[in-house]
Write an enzyme that holds these catalytic residues in place. Sequence first.
Site, short mmCIF file in Angstrom:
data_model
loop_
_atom_site.label_atom_id
_atom_site.label_comp_id
_atom_site.label_asym_id
_atom_site.label_seq_id
_atom_site.Cartn_x
_atom_site.Cartn_y
_atom_site.Cartn_z
N LYS A 92 -10.27 -6.00 2.11
CA LYS A 92 -9.30 -6.18 3.34
C LYS A 92 -10.18 -6.65 4.52
CE LYS A 92 -5.84 -2.44 2.61
NZ LYS A 92 -5.45 -1.49 3.22
N HIS A 135 5.35 -7.89 -30.00
CA HIS A 135 5.04 -9.28 -30.34
C HIS A 135 4.03 -9.94 -29.62
CE1 HIS A 135 8.48 -9.59 -33.38
NE2 HIS A 135 8.99 -8.61 -32.28
N GLY A 181 1.37 6.26 0.08
CA GLY A 181 1.98 5.27 -0.36
C GLY A 181 2.60 5.25 -1.69
N ARG A 182 1.86 5.50 -2.78
CA ARG A 182 2.32 5.37 -4.10
C ARG A 182 2.90 6.49 -4.44
NH1 ARG A 182 -3.23 5.81 -3.07
NH2 ARG A 182 -4.27 7.65 -3.90
N GLU A 226 -0.74 -8.53 4.73
CA GLU A 226 0.42 -9.23 3.91
C GLU A 226 1.74 -8.96 4.56
OE1 GLU A 226 -1.82 -7.20 2.73
OE2 GLU A 226 -2.63 -7.88 0.78
N GLU A 262 -4.89 3.74 -8.60
CA GLU A 262 -4.97 3.86 -7.11
C GLU A 262 -5.56 5.40 -6.94
OE1 GLU A 262 -2.60 3.04 -3.43
OE2 GLU A 262 -3.82 0.98 -3.58
N LYS A 271 4.20 1.90 5.62
CA LYS A 271 3.75 3.16 6.19
C LYS A 271 2.99 2.97 7.63
CE LYS A 271 1.06 7.20 5.07
NZ LYS A 271 0.60 8.07 3.90
O1 F6P Z 1 -3.21 -1.07 -1.15
C1 F6P Z 1 -3.63 -0.27 0.00
C2 F6P Z 1 -2.32 0.37 0.40
O2 F6P Z 1 -2.87 1.26 1.43
C3 F6P Z 1 -1.59 1.21 -0.58
O3 F6P Z 1 -2.03 2.42 -0.83
C4 F6P Z 1 -0.10 1.25 0.29
O4 F6P Z 1 0.71 1.64 -0.52
C5 F6P Z 1 -0.36 -0.22 0.40
O5 F6P Z 1 -1.58 -0.52 0.84
C6 F6P Z 1 0.84 -0.47 1.63
O6 F6P Z 1 0.57 0.07 2.88
P1 F6P Z 1 1.65 -0.02 3.97
O7 F6P Z 1 2.91 0.61 3.57
O8 F6P Z 1 0.92 0.89 5.19
O9 F6P Z 1 1.94 -1.28 4.43
#
Ligand code: F6P
Length: 544
Positions: free
Chosen positions: A507, A387, A270-271, A214, A356, A208
């Site tokens: 972060k 199990h 995002g979620r 990452e 979240e 987003k």
């Molecule tokens: O973990 C925090 C967060 O902002 C989530 O809400 C989001 O889904 C994820 O990081 C990834 O964010 P982006 O789509 O901006 O890379």
Amino acid sequence: MQPTPPIDRPAWKALQPHYQRIREVHLRDLFAADPTRGERLTAEAAGLYLDYSKNRVNDETLRLLVQLAEESGLRSGIDAMFRGEKINVTESRAVLHVALRAPRGASILVDGQNVVPEVHAVLDKMADFCNRVRSAEWKGYTGKRIRNVINVGIGGSDLGPVMAYEALKHYSDRSMTFRFVSNVDDTDFAEAVHDLDPLETLFIISSKTFTTLETMTNARTARAWSLKGFGGDENAVAKHFVAVSTNAKEVAKFGIDTANMFGFWDWVGGRYSMDSAIGLSTMLAAGPENFRAMLDGFHRMDEHFRTAPFDRNLPALMGLLTVWYTDFFGSQTVAVLPYEQYLKRFPAYLQQLTMESNGKHVMLDGRRVDYDTGPIYFGEPGTNGQHSFYQLIHQGTRLIPCDFIAFKHSLNPIGRHHDILIANVFAQTEALAFGKSAEQVKAEGTPDWLVPHREFDGNRPSNTVLADRLTPAALGSLVALYEHSVFTQGVIWQIDSFDQWGVELGKVLAQRIIPELENKTEPQLGHDSSTNALIRRYRKAKGI
Ligand code: F6P
């Protein structure tokens, strides 16, 4: 206006003494007193049948929970969300995932502008792209067919796509390989590409913000891996990289042509984004028609949530029951147990959606809550969980409300498998609710000393969600069911279910520590003694 804490509401106050009475009542007695309970305490919508009769509630509980929803303004909250009001107050954003699945021709306004035509324009662009890749009209840079798709993203830009890919695998193009890279752990990337040909591989960089550490680290590694296959020819990027983002500037800066970018908007959390362009990998795998069928399923549940009275409203009921167990019974967790192998990643997906969203310790106005909010969600597909951790659910000291999810028909019927699978669902909910008394155990000839070990108290609550079969539409309805259940809980608790400030501190600290691990010169460490010692140990292992 200052939000009212739920504990100050008349319905909550009435639920407290009510709880004291009902906590002593066993589900055995509730069922014995009303032979119609198993049919009465059910609701059905958007292809999902919810049996909530095996919950520790009676008609009075349900009446008070619905009253709590009304006093908390759930109706006006729903209307505000659907109207595009900025209900994500801490980020001053509208929360409009429902617009992502609104039918063409609908109108949903954000700042006076109808967003539905934009949504459909992106969906059309996605469909066109997916058709071209799937038909091999879109080829790799050297003219080879795209056979592999790797989605690079994390959190909402990964968990939804992975879950939906697995859930809809039955409908997917098996001549293509789909992989998902999320973790910054180098192994994740290395394993994803180790047997793939860069000439046949398309990367979807899904973020987003397009700034997530990452994802951007993995995206740069992907670019280098891909370019190596093309002898460093930068022109290959246009055929092997597309982006899904709200941030065109950063996408261009990374080197992806914005013509190959699929957009979405800041009013999609995002979620809550798996049905936006973030679902590009889902559409590539299952095809545009199935993706649209999934959106229809979402929309049917949205409409149900928006219009149905709360006492027949599936997401409202599930949300209210979660509040009931969390705040009155003191439950800490909810187990989500899909008896459908294709839903194996559904619990992981739900963990972000629920935790979240509702893992918050302050109300909308910043005052600290003095009641519990979001529970811990966990789960595994049945029957595997049986199990593993079900022992604790049956005989442990904690009350763990369970959601069982099952389908009447298998997508891969083989002999008696499905009957055995479904028998286990029904057996588990029955065992949890009714248990097995000491008398019953004794009557089986069990020696006295063993009786306490073999006795089941029962009175352990569960919901059963039953649908026909796992179609794209059923998946959409199921996800929307949980999205709106989470919303219901957030409204009762008066929290912002749509921000996630709790992920920020880690972060920031990681950004500070990275150079301390990498700099050749010994850094001046200003952390606590534990963190300092760990950093020194790591540097020593690296030989710096
Ligand atoms: O973990 C925090 C967060 O902002 C989530 O809400 C989001 O889904 C994820 O990081 C990834 O964010 P982006 O789509 O901006 O890379």
